[in-house]
Design a protein around this motif. Structure first.
Motif, PDB file in Angstrom:
ATOM      1  N   GLY A 268       0.015   7.744   4.072  1.00 63.17           N
ATOM      2  CA  GLY A 268       0.868   6.566   4.167  1.00 63.17           C
ATOM      3  C   GLY A 268       2.286   6.888   3.787  1.00 63.17           C
ATOM      4  N   THR A 269       3.221   6.706   4.743  1.00 62.29           N
ATOM      5  CA  THR A 269       4.632   6.973   4.501  1.00 62.29           C
ATOM      6  C   THR A 269       5.460   5.870   5.160  1.00 62.29           C
ATOM      7  OG1 THR A 269       5.317   8.142   6.501  1.00 62.29           O
ATOM      8  CG2 THR A 269       4.043   9.410   4.897  1.00 62.29           C
ATOM      9  N   PRO A 270       6.712   5.696   4.740  1.00 61.70           N
ATOM     10  CA  PRO A 270       7.557   4.726   5.439  1.00 61.70           C
ATOM     11  C   PRO A 270       7.924   5.175   6.845  1.00 61.70           C
ATOM     12  CG  PRO A 270       8.816   5.906   3.782  1.00 61.70           C
ATOM     13  CD  PRO A 270       7.381   6.286   3.581  1.00 61.70           C
TER      14      PRO A 270
ATOM     15  N   GLU B 241      -4.962   3.582   3.687  1.00 64.03           N
ATOM     16  CA  GLU B 241      -4.635   4.163   4.994  1.00 64.03           C
ATOM     17  C   GLU B 241      -4.940   3.177   6.120  1.00 64.03           C
ATOM     18  OE1 GLU B 241      -5.418   8.873   3.894  1.00 64.03           O
ATOM     19  OE2 GLU B 241      -7.098   7.603   4.517  1.00 64.03           O
ATOM     20  N   THR B 242      -6.077   2.507   6.021  1.00 63.17           N
ATOM     21  CA  THR B 242      -6.451   1.515   7.030  1.00 63.17           C
ATOM     22  C   THR B 242      -5.459   0.364   7.055  1.00 63.17           C
ATOM     23  OG1 THR B 242      -8.782   2.076   6.787  1.00 63.17           O
ATOM     24  CG2 THR B 242      -8.281  -0.070   7.745  1.00 63.17           C
ATOM     25  N   SER B 243      -5.111  -0.121   5.870  1.00 60.38           N
ATOM     26  CA  SER B 243      -4.161  -1.233   5.764  1.00 60.38           C
ATOM     27  C   SER B 243      -2.817  -0.866   6.384  1.00 60.38           C
ATOM     28  CB  SER B 243      -3.990  -1.606   4.287  1.00 60.38           C
ATOM     29  OG  SER B 243      -2.930  -2.509   4.122  1.00 60.38           O
ATOM     30  N   LEU B 244      -2.352   0.343   6.115  1.00 56.23           N
ATOM     31  CA  LEU B 244      -1.045   0.756   6.640  1.00 56.23           C
ATOM     32  C   LEU B 244      -1.077   0.961   8.149  1.00 56.23           C
ATOM     33  CD1 LEU B 244       0.026   3.096   3.710  1.00 56.23           C
ATOM     34  CD2 LEU B 244       1.065   0.898   4.347  1.00 56.23           C
ATOM     35  N   CYS B 245      -2.187   1.449   8.686  1.00 59.86           N
ATOM     36  CA  CYS B 245      -2.310   1.566  10.149  1.00 59.86           C
ATOM     37  C   CYS B 245      -2.183   0.185  10.794  1.00 59.86           C
ATOM     38  CB  CYS B 245      -3.653   2.183  10.530  1.00 59.86           C
ATOM     39  SG  CYS B 245      -3.781   3.960  10.271  1.00 59.86           S
ATOM     40  N   GLN B 246      -2.919  -0.776  10.265  1.00 61.38           N
ATOM     41  CA  GLN B 246      -2.894  -2.106  10.861  1.00 61.38           C
ATOM     42  C   GLN B 246      -1.522  -2.761  10.683  1.00 61.38           C
ATOM     43  OE1 GLN B 246      -6.352  -4.411   9.717  1.00 61.38           O
ATOM     44  NE2 GLN B 246      -7.744  -2.758  10.261  1.00 61.38           N
ATOM     45  N   ALA B 247      -0.918  -2.551   9.518  1.00 56.42           N
ATOM     46  CA  ALA B 247       0.428  -3.099   9.285  1.00 56.42           C
ATOM     47  C   ALA B 247       1.430  -2.492  10.253  1.00 56.42           C
ATOM     48  CB  ALA B 247       0.853  -2.839   7.841  1.00 56.42           C
ATOM     49  N   GLN B 248       1.296  -1.199  10.519  1.00 54.63           N
ATOM     50  CA  GLN B 248       2.214  -0.530  11.441  1.00 54.63           C
ATOM     51  C   GLN B 248       2.071  -1.093  12.854  1.00 54.63           C
ATOM     52  OE1 GLN B 248       1.809   3.730  11.533  1.00 54.63           O
ATOM     53  NE2 GLN B 248       3.743   4.006  12.581  1.00 54.63           N
ATOM     54  N   GLY B 249       0.842  -1.289  13.292  1.00 60.19           N
ATOM     55  CA  GLY B 249       0.626  -1.867  14.612  1.00 60.19           C
ATOM     56  C   GLY B 249       1.185  -3.272  14.713  1.00 60.19           C
ATOM     57  N   LYS B 250       0.967  -4.054  13.678  1.00 57.00           N
ATOM     58  CA  LYS B 250       1.477  -5.430  13.673  1.00 57.00           C
ATOM     59  C   LYS B 250       3.001  -5.446  13.667  1.00 57.00           C
ATOM     60  CE  LYS B 250       0.787  -9.820  11.237  1.00 57.00           C
ATOM     61  NZ  LYS B 250       0.108 -10.476  10.082  1.00 57.00           N
ATOM     62  N   HIS B 251       3.597  -4.557  12.872  1.00 56.30           N
ATOM     63  CA  HIS B 251       5.062  -4.470  12.797  1.00 56.30           C
ATOM     64  C   HIS B 251       5.647  -4.091  14.159  1.00 56.30           C
ATOM     65  CE1 HIS B 251       8.956  -3.996  10.939  1.00 56.30           C
ATOM     66  NE2 HIS B 251       8.998  -2.696  11.176  1.00 56.30           N
TER      67      HIS B 251
ATOM     68  N   ALA C 200       0.827  -1.214   0.000  1.00 62.05           N
ATOM     69  CA  ALA C 200       0.000   0.000   0.000  1.00 62.05           C
ATOM     70  C   ALA C 200       0.856   1.257   0.000  1.00 62.05           C
ATOM     71  CB  ALA C 200      -0.950  -0.008   1.192  1.00 62.05           C
ATOM     72  N   LEU C 201       2.095   1.150   0.468  1.00 63.19           N
ATOM     73  CA  LEU C 201       2.996   2.306   0.417  1.00 63.19           C
ATOM     74  C   LEU C 201       3.264   2.722  -1.030  1.00 63.19           C
ATOM     75  CD1 LEU C 201       5.751   1.665   3.137  1.00 63.19           C
ATOM     76  CD2 LEU C 201       3.995   3.444   3.142  1.00 63.19           C
ATOM     77  N   LEU C 202       3.199   1.774  -1.945  1.00 57.27           N
ATOM     78  CA  LEU C 202       3.484   2.055  -3.348  1.00 57.27           C
ATOM     79  C   LEU C 202       2.241   2.469  -4.134  1.00 57.27           C
ATOM     80  CD1 LEU C 202       5.829  -1.011  -3.915  1.00 57.27           C
ATOM     81  CD2 LEU C 202       6.527   1.370  -3.599  1.00 57.27           C
TER      82      LEU C 202
END
Length: 200
Positions: free
Chosen positions: A157-159, A178-188, A149-151
């Protein structure tokens, strides 16, 4: 001693950053770790004004113990002139005792932000939130580019961390990227906490 948890600490004026916090918490909990969502009271422009200890609605206010005992931290704020909101900065400024004791050294942290326009200072706000966390000795984690999703995102959404474009009326909902990146960030963040020793 209580089970390890990730503290998702935010300030939100219109609800967008609060909504991001909930999605980050969902990502954290995908790793089997509790996500503890906390907020901070607004800063009053009236001298000697005080807020109730427990807010009338929404998430409860963060305590120093919430921050001291967390296994990791996700810190979120709306953008204010390319910087974090005063309410969140006010809380961070009160954490000198944790800095002096080194309570947060080596713990992972990540940051997220929402702003009204695409070029309204999202990345500088993220960077401004990283600075005090680095003074605390925390290990900063962004979002890796394995998150596609960053791409593809056409909005937030930023690195450096998840962001959201709320629109001039602050009513635009988070889109799928945006939702996907929020969840990915929390998981990371939670996965790093586990690698650093936090266990479910």
């Amino acid at each position: 001693m209580s089970a390890p948890y990730i503290l998702v600490l935010y300030y939100s004026s219109h609800g967008s950053t609060a909504n991001m916090a909930k999605h980050i918490a969902r990502g954290v909990e995908q790793c089997g770790i509790e996500a503890r969502i906390r907020t901070v009271p607004p800063v009053s422009s009236v001298c000697e004004a005080t807020a109730p200890t427990i807010p009338n609605d929404g998430d409860i206010y963060c305590t120093e113990a919430d921050l001291r005992d967390c296994a990791g931290l996700a810190l979120g704020s709306p953008t204010r002139f390319g910087n974090m909101a005063a309410a969140l900065k006010y809380f961070i400024d009160s954490t000198s005792s944790l800095w002096m004791s080194g309570a947060l050294i080596g713990k992972p942290a990540t940051v997220f932000s929402s702003t009204s326009s695409l070029h309204g200072g999202q990345e500088t706000t993220l960077l401004s939130m990283m600075l005090p966390l680095m003074h605390h000795g925390m290990v900063i984690a962004g979002i890796p580019y394995s998150e596609t999703a960053l791409l593809t995102t056409q909005s937030g959404g930023t690195p450096y961390g998840a962001t959201h474009v709320a629109g001039q009326d602050s009513k635009r909902a988070l889109d799928s990227d945006e939702t996907s990146l929020c969840q990915a960030q929390g998981k990371h963040l939670a996965s790093i906490a586990v690698k650093l020793g936090a266990s479910q």
